[in-house]
Design an enzyme around this catalytic site. Structure first.
Site, PDB file in Angstrom:
ATOM      1  N   HIS A   1       0.884  -1.172   0.000  1.00 28.40           N
ATOM      2  CA  HIS A   1       0.000   0.000   0.000  1.00 28.40           C
ATOM      3  C   HIS A   1       0.920   1.220   0.000  1.00 28.40           C
ATOM      4  O   HIS A   1       2.001   1.180   0.595  1.00 28.40           O
ATOM      5  CB  HIS A   1      -0.840   0.096   1.278  1.00 28.40           C
ATOM      6  CG  HIS A   1      -1.713  -1.083   1.579  1.00 28.40           C
ATOM      7  ND1 HIS A   1      -1.247  -2.195   2.217  1.00 28.40           N
ATOM      8  CD2 HIS A   1      -3.032  -1.296   1.360  1.00 28.40           C
ATOM      9  CE1 HIS A   1      -2.234  -3.063   2.370  1.00 28.40           C
ATOM     10  NE2 HIS A   1      -3.335  -2.549   1.855  1.00 28.40           N
TER      11      HIS A   1
ATOM     12  N   ASP B   1       2.420   2.017   3.310  1.00 28.65           N
ATOM     13  CA  ASP B   1       3.357   1.061   3.918  1.00 28.65           C
ATOM     14  C   ASP B   1       4.792   1.507   3.689  1.00 28.65           C
ATOM     15  O   ASP B   1       5.667   1.244   4.509  1.00 28.65           O
ATOM     16  CB  ASP B   1       3.275  -0.340   3.268  1.00 28.65           C
ATOM     17  CG  ASP B   1       1.900  -0.962   3.331  1.00 28.65           C
ATOM     18  OD1 ASP B   1       1.141  -0.606   4.236  1.00 28.65           O
ATOM     19  OD2 ASP B   1       1.605  -1.817   2.467  1.00 28.65           O
TER      20      ASP B   1
HETATM   21  C1  XUL Z   1      -7.343  -6.815   4.163  1.00 31.97           C
HETATM   22  C2  XUL Z   1      -6.565  -7.180   2.976  1.00 31.97           C
HETATM   23  C3  XUL Z   1      -5.713  -6.112   2.403  1.00 31.97           C
HETATM   24  C4  XUL Z   1      -5.613  -6.138   0.925  1.00 31.97           C
HETATM   25  C5  XUL Z   1      -4.854  -4.983   0.341  1.00 31.97           C
HETATM   26  O1  XUL Z   1      -8.111  -7.839   4.682  1.00 31.97           O
HETATM   27  O2  XUL Z   1      -6.590  -8.305   2.543  1.00 31.97           O
HETATM   28  O3  XUL Z   1      -4.469  -6.193   2.992  1.00 31.97           O
HETATM   29  O4  XUL Z   1      -5.009  -7.303   0.480  1.00 31.97           O
HETATM   30  O5  XUL Z   1      -5.399  -3.766   0.679  1.00 31.97           O
END
Ligand code: XUL
Ligand code: CO
Length: 436
Positions: A98, A101
């Site tokens: 993300h 992150d």
């Molecule tokens: C949350 C989840 C996230 C997504 C990316 O449950 O799976 O980490 O993979 O935003």
């Protein structure tokens, strides 16, 4: 190496008891003309591995991480260095993140973007030097308090605009780093109560937002695959992308289906009351299987525990779908998984990924052999044989209607059903898993 001291993990074969060696993951192994490494495109998740500290609602962080002595941008740079060390140690070719992150938020969006630019520049260099690729990136639009009512489905248009700016930047990052995919997981895209919710407007806005993303990607020449990651609940009570079927209906309804595939996560499937293989099958038969988030939940707990995948039935049946899909194309197998709070040593990160990679390798071997031997395909073909001849064939070819079927039923031909043989099939599956 500044953070990880182990030599690259090697394949030692099935009898090894070394936690830091592969017993099954051997990328060059070939079964039925398929190479294991081509089907097992593993990816490390930045958030769980480099930013999570092990805190839970009852206690503070427990993780011992060499990079945690830093803060701010220095921490971001240290994590980046640690990340590329771990990728090399594991021999993993992909990673996912993300935006938040990899670099900290500043006081303004401008400053946040500046922080991001600096780290993305360093990341690009690391990627070039190592050959490690970005499986997908995404935007974190759920942590900061501004997303309290949602992101693209917020009741507040200023939040929608902020999210558009954030995803615009994330797509530019994707383009710069050559991301294979771009993921939308609807972090807070859902609702708690209908008493304050305009469900129709929220879903229309979500679709408007995704169309804008598709348009902007085309404008800047980003050619990665867009993915939606369904999840039924958590953090909101009713997430809009409940499961594969719901997400596909949404994409179809809003004219987005040609631009998206699905990123399916094992623990999200079980939260929705499905098996992982059900979700993969539903997507696969519609040509919508894009990528997977590999993890597992705990059947005794009702939430998204994101454990490293070790359940061999699930990895086998997941790989069965993936092989029948002829692989995942631009997608891969992203370990959206975290070590348990009590597995706080840094080496646990290595052992956990090794366990996950080996579990998928076992799944791959069992599934590839099952498919090579056409075990379930033959059973299924025989089970539906009545639709290949006589009245069944007329149904499938569109030559039957209620009147012709009534005449057939009235003719008095006795109906004979045969056993589904489920227990025998499960024991066959056991035999294939045990013989890898
Ligand atoms: C949350 C989840 C996230 C997504 C990316 O449950 O799976 O980490 O993979 O935003
Ligand atoms: Co996920």
């Amino acid at each position: 190496m500044a953070y990880f001291s182990r030599t690259p993990i090697s394949y030692e074969g099935r009898d090894s008891r070394n936690p830091y060696a592969f017993k099954h993951y051997n990328p060059n192994e070939v079964i039925g003309g398929r190479r294991m490494g081509d089907d097992l495109k593993f990816s490390v998740a930045y958030w769980h591995t480099f930013t999570a500290n092990g805190s839970d609602p009852f206690g503070v962080g427990t993780m011992q991480r060499g990079w945690d002595r830093f803060s701010g941008m220095d921490l971001a740079k240290a994590r980046l260095e640690a990340a590329f060390e771990l990728f090399a140690t594991l021999g993993v070719g992909y990673f996912c993140f993300h935006d938040r992150d990899i670099a900290p938020e500043g006081d303004t969006l401008k400053e946040t973007n500046r922080n991001l630019d600096e780290i993305v520049g360093l990341m690009e260099k690391n990627m070039k030097d190592s050959g490690v690729k970005l499986l997908w990136n995404t935007a974190n639009m759920f942590t900061h308090p501004r997303f309290v009512h949602g992101a693209a489905t917020s009741c507040n248009a200023d939040v929608f605009a902020y999210c558009a700016a954030q995803v615009k930047k994330a797509l530019e990052t994707a383009k710069q780093l050559g991301a294979q995919n771009y993921v939308f997981w609807g972090g807070r895209e859902g609702y708690e109560t209908l008493l304050n919710t305009d469900l129709k407007l929220e879903q229309d806005n979500l679709a408007r937002f995704m169309h804008m993303a598709v348009d902007y990607a085309r404008e800047i020449g980003f050619d990665g695959q867009f993915l939606i990651e369904p999840k039924p609940k958590e953090p909101t009570k009713h997430q809009y992308d409940f499961d594969a079927a719901t997400a596909m209906a949404f994409l179809q309804q809003y004219g987005l289906k040609d631009h998206f595939k699905l990123n399916l996560e094992a623990n999200h499937a079980t939260l929705a009351g499905h098996t992982f293989e059900h979700e993969l099958r539903v997507a696969r038969v519609s040509g919508m299987l894009g990528s997977i988030d590999a993890n597992q939940g705990d059947p005794l707990l009702g939430w998204d525990t994101d454990e490293f995948p070790t359940d061999l039935y699930t990895t086998t049946l997941a790989m069965y779908e993936i092989i029948l899909n002829d692989g995942l194309g631009k997608g891969g197998i992203n370990f959206d998984a975290k070590v348990r709070r009590a597995s706080f040593e840094q080496d646990d990160l290595i052992a956990a990924h090794v366990a996950g990679m080996d579990s998928f390798a076992i799944g791959w071997k069992a599934a590839a052999k099952l498919i090579e031997d056409q075990v379930f395909e033959n059973v299924i073909a025989e089970r539906y044989r009545s639709f290949t001849e006589g009245i069944g064939r007329e149904i499938v070819e569109g030559k039957a209607d209620f009147k012709s079927l009534e005449a057939y039923a009235l003719s008095g031909k006795p109906i004979v059903n045969v056993s589904g043989k489920q227990e025998w099939l499960r024991s066959l599956l056991n035999q294939y898993i045990l013989s890898v």
